[in-house]
Design a protein around this motif. Structure first.
Motif, PDB file in Angstrom:
ATOM      1  N   ARG A  36      75.284 -26.424 -44.957  1.00  0.00           N
ATOM      2  CA  ARG A  36      75.980 -27.142 -46.024  1.00  0.00           C
ATOM      3  C   ARG A  36      75.517 -28.587 -46.003  1.00  0.00           C
ATOM      4  O   ARG A  36      75.197 -29.108 -44.935  1.00  0.00           O
ATOM      5  N   ALA A  37      75.544 -29.224 -47.156  1.00  0.00           N
ATOM      6  CA  ALA A  37      75.332 -30.672 -47.187  1.00  0.00           C
ATOM      7  C   ALA A  37      76.529 -31.295 -46.468  1.00  0.00           C
ATOM      8  O   ALA A  37      77.661 -31.181 -46.928  1.00  0.00           O
ATOM      9  N   TYR A 121      83.147 -32.852 -55.353  1.00  0.00           N
ATOM     10  CA  TYR A 121      82.767 -33.826 -54.327  1.00  0.00           C
ATOM     11  C   TYR A 121      83.778 -34.969 -54.253  1.00  0.00           C
ATOM     12  O   TYR A 121      84.337 -35.264 -53.186  1.00  0.00           O
ATOM     13  N   ASN A 142      75.569 -43.066 -48.197  1.00  0.00           N
ATOM     14  CA  ASN A 142      74.256 -42.428 -48.038  1.00  0.00           C
ATOM     15  C   ASN A 142      73.374 -43.233 -47.087  1.00  0.00           C
ATOM     16  O   ASN A 142      72.688 -42.679 -46.238  1.00  0.00           O
ATOM     17  N   PRO A 188      70.512 -33.469 -47.174  1.00  0.00           N
ATOM     18  CA  PRO A 188      69.329 -34.034 -47.832  1.00  0.00           C
ATOM     19  C   PRO A 188      69.787 -35.091 -48.831  1.00  0.00           C
ATOM     20  O   PRO A 188      70.810 -34.909 -49.476  1.00  0.00           O
ATOM     21  N   ALA A 191      69.047 -40.188 -52.588  1.00  0.00           N
ATOM     22  CA  ALA A 191      69.519 -41.574 -52.777  1.00  0.00           C
ATOM     23  C   ALA A 191      68.554 -42.587 -52.167  1.00  0.00           C
ATOM     24  O   ALA A 191      68.478 -43.733 -52.622  1.00  0.00           O
ATOM     25  N   MET A 231      80.154 -25.597 -52.532  1.00  0.00           N
ATOM     26  CA  MET A 231      79.518 -25.641 -53.842  1.00  0.00           C
ATOM     27  C   MET A 231      79.138 -24.211 -54.248  1.00  0.00           C
ATOM     28  O   MET A 231      78.432 -23.531 -53.501  1.00  0.00           O
ATOM     29  N   ARG A 233      77.550 -20.870 -56.161  1.00  0.00           N
ATOM     30  CA  ARG A 233      76.197 -20.467 -56.540  1.00  0.00           C
ATOM     31  C   ARG A 233      76.265 -19.405 -57.626  1.00  0.00           C
ATOM     32  O   ARG A 233      77.179 -18.575 -57.657  1.00  0.00           O
TER      33      ARG A 233
HETATM   34  C1  LIG Z   1      66.606 -32.807 -53.138  1.00  0.00           C
HETATM   35  C2  LIG Z   1      68.078 -33.027 -52.860  1.00  0.00           C
HETATM   36  C3  LIG Z   1      68.610 -34.286 -52.978  1.00  0.00           C
HETATM   37  C4  LIG Z   1      69.956 -34.517 -52.667  1.00  0.00           C
HETATM   38  N1  LIG Z   1      70.437 -35.803 -52.693  1.00  0.00           N
HETATM   39  C5  LIG Z   1      71.687 -36.053 -52.266  1.00  0.00           C
HETATM   40  C6  LIG Z   1      72.134 -37.406 -52.126  1.00  0.00           C
HETATM   41  O1  LIG Z   1      71.419 -38.364 -52.404  1.00  0.00           O
HETATM   42  N2  LIG Z   1      73.381 -37.609 -51.626  1.00  0.00           N
HETATM   43  C7  LIG Z   1      74.204 -36.568 -51.288  1.00  0.00           C
HETATM   44  O2  LIG Z   1      75.332 -36.835 -50.836  1.00  0.00           O
HETATM   45  N3  LIG Z   1      73.807 -35.276 -51.421  1.00  0.00           N
HETATM   46  C8  LIG Z   1      72.569 -34.998 -51.877  1.00  0.00           C
HETATM   47  N4  LIG Z   1      72.110 -33.694 -51.953  1.00  0.00           N
HETATM   48  C9  LIG Z   1      72.993 -32.591 -51.556  1.00  0.00           C
HETATM   49  C10 LIG Z   1      73.442 -31.742 -52.756  1.00  0.00           C
HETATM   50  O3  LIG Z   1      74.457 -32.392 -53.455  1.00  0.00           O
HETATM   51  C11 LIG Z   1      73.911 -30.385 -52.214  1.00  0.00           C
HETATM   52  O4  LIG Z   1      72.838 -29.736 -51.572  1.00  0.00           O
HETATM   53  C12 LIG Z   1      74.429 -29.473 -53.346  1.00  0.00           C
HETATM   54  O5  LIG Z   1      75.572 -30.031 -53.925  1.00  0.00           O
HETATM   55  C13 LIG Z   1      74.736 -28.048 -52.850  1.00  0.00           C
HETATM   56  O6  LIG Z   1      75.691 -28.106 -51.803  1.00  0.00           O
HETATM   57  P1  LIG Z   1      75.383 -27.477 -50.375  1.00  0.00           P
HETATM   58  O7  LIG Z   1      74.076 -28.067 -49.884  1.00  0.00           O
HETATM   59  O8  LIG Z   1      76.543 -27.908 -49.504  1.00  0.00           O
HETATM   60  O9  LIG Z   1      75.311 -26.001 -50.532  1.00  0.00           O
HETATM   61  C14 LIG Z   1      70.785 -33.444 -52.290  1.00  0.00           C
HETATM   62  C15 LIG Z   1      70.230 -32.156 -52.200  1.00  0.00           C
HETATM   63  C16 LIG Z   1      68.900 -31.962 -52.466  1.00  0.00           C
HETATM   64  C17 LIG Z   1      68.313 -30.581 -52.321  1.00  0.00           C
END
Ligand SMILES: Cc1cc2nc3c(=O)[nH]c(=O)nc-3n(C[C@H](O)[C@H](O)[C@H](O)COP(=O)(O)O)c2cc1C
Length: 247
Positions: A36-37, A121, A142, A188, A191, A231, A233
């Motif tokens: 998860r993010a 979020y 971030n 990831p 930002a 999140m 899918r």
């Molecule tokens: C290329 C990429 C850039 C992202 N940039 C940010 C970011 O700048 N800040 C942030 O908090 N999350 C960022 N995310 C996380 C996404 O918000 C997150 O992966 C998406 O909402 C799906 O949630 P999960 O990863 O928990 O399944 C990014 C994800 C990806 C793949």
């Protein structure tokens, strides 16, 4: 196994009596599905050795013609704190060009998902839709890598094309999966791309490099509300067309 051994002699996964194919599949699915993010971390440090192991695993990611275009800067301790200070100052100065992550207008399907993401979020953080100050402060988190002990900055040679950015994305996902397999969480973060100039200067990048994104890495805090948000899918049948199969 050391990081060097992983590179020199990658082991091929062969099912055994103790580790049958189904167990391997379940293990991989569990790791992939539980990533998860993660945006709140425990203070627990992350050692250099484990980060190197993760990167060694991830370096087995595929790339077009095996050109391996990824570069990654791993920061911790004072180097990470200094980078955070530089980026928070740059963010508050408001001098960097606004990011263009998505086209304007964003097609409706994607805009609906983006809005859904924002609602989930910010609700998890108790930040109201019209609280621009709160949102700005959260965006700044971030640059502190959300409190993670380790931060990564991924860069790529700016002379390469979109094709090679695919490789970088595959590498990044491999990093996240290799981390999660060790109980380590990540986020990831595109930002960082907005602040390529101060990042490049701080990390002494070569002129040909461009910052693609960053990543927080550490042990996630499971108690934090922001880490409990899920999140959704799209189901497979909605995004995939499977053709030519019998039945
Ligand atoms: C290329 C990429 C850039 C992202 N940039 C940010 C970011 O700048 N800040 C942030 O908090 N999350 C960022 N995310 C996380 C996404 O918000 C997150 O992966 C998406 O909402 C799906 O949630 P999960 O990863 O928990 O399944 C990014 C994800 C990806 C793949």
């Amino acid at each position: 196994m050391t990081a060097d051994a992983l590179i020199a002699e990658p082991e091929v996964v062969q099912p055994t009596a103790e580790w049958p194919q189904e167990a391997i599949a379940q293990c991989v699915a569990t790791v992939v599905r539980s990533r998860r993010a993660t945006r709140a971390f425990k203070a627990q440090p992350l050692g250099r050795d484990i980060v190197e192991e993760i990167l060694a695993d991830a370096s087995c990611a595929p790339s077009g013609a095996n050109i391996q275009p990824w570069r990654v800067y791993v920061v911790s301790g004072a180097v990470k704190s200094e980078l955070t200070d530089v980026l928070v100052a740059a963010s508050r100065a408001g001098t960097a060009p606004a990011p263009e992550h998505f086209p304007e207008p964003l097609p409706d399907t994607y805009r609906a998902r983006l809005m859904d993401f924002g609602a989930r979020y910010y609700a998890s953080l108790g930040i109201a839709r019209d609280d621009t100050h709160g949102r700005t402060r959260q965006t700044e988190r971030n640059y502190a890598f959300f409190g993670a002990p380790v931060g990564l900055i991924f860069s790529i040679d700016r002379r390469l094309k979109a094709h090679s950015w695919i490789d970088l994305g595959l590498f990044a996902q491999s990093v996240m999966i290799a981390a999660k397999a060790r109980g380590i969480d990540t986020c990831p973060q595109v930002a960082f791309a907005q602040f390529h100039a101060p990042i490049a200067s701080h990390l002494h990048m070569s002129p040909n490099e461009v910052t693609a994104f960053g990543m927080s890495m550490g042990y996630g805090d499971p108690e934090a509300e922001v880490n409990q948000t899920r999140m959704p899918r799209e189901p497979v049948q909605d995004f995939a067309r499977l053709l030519g199969f019998p039945g």
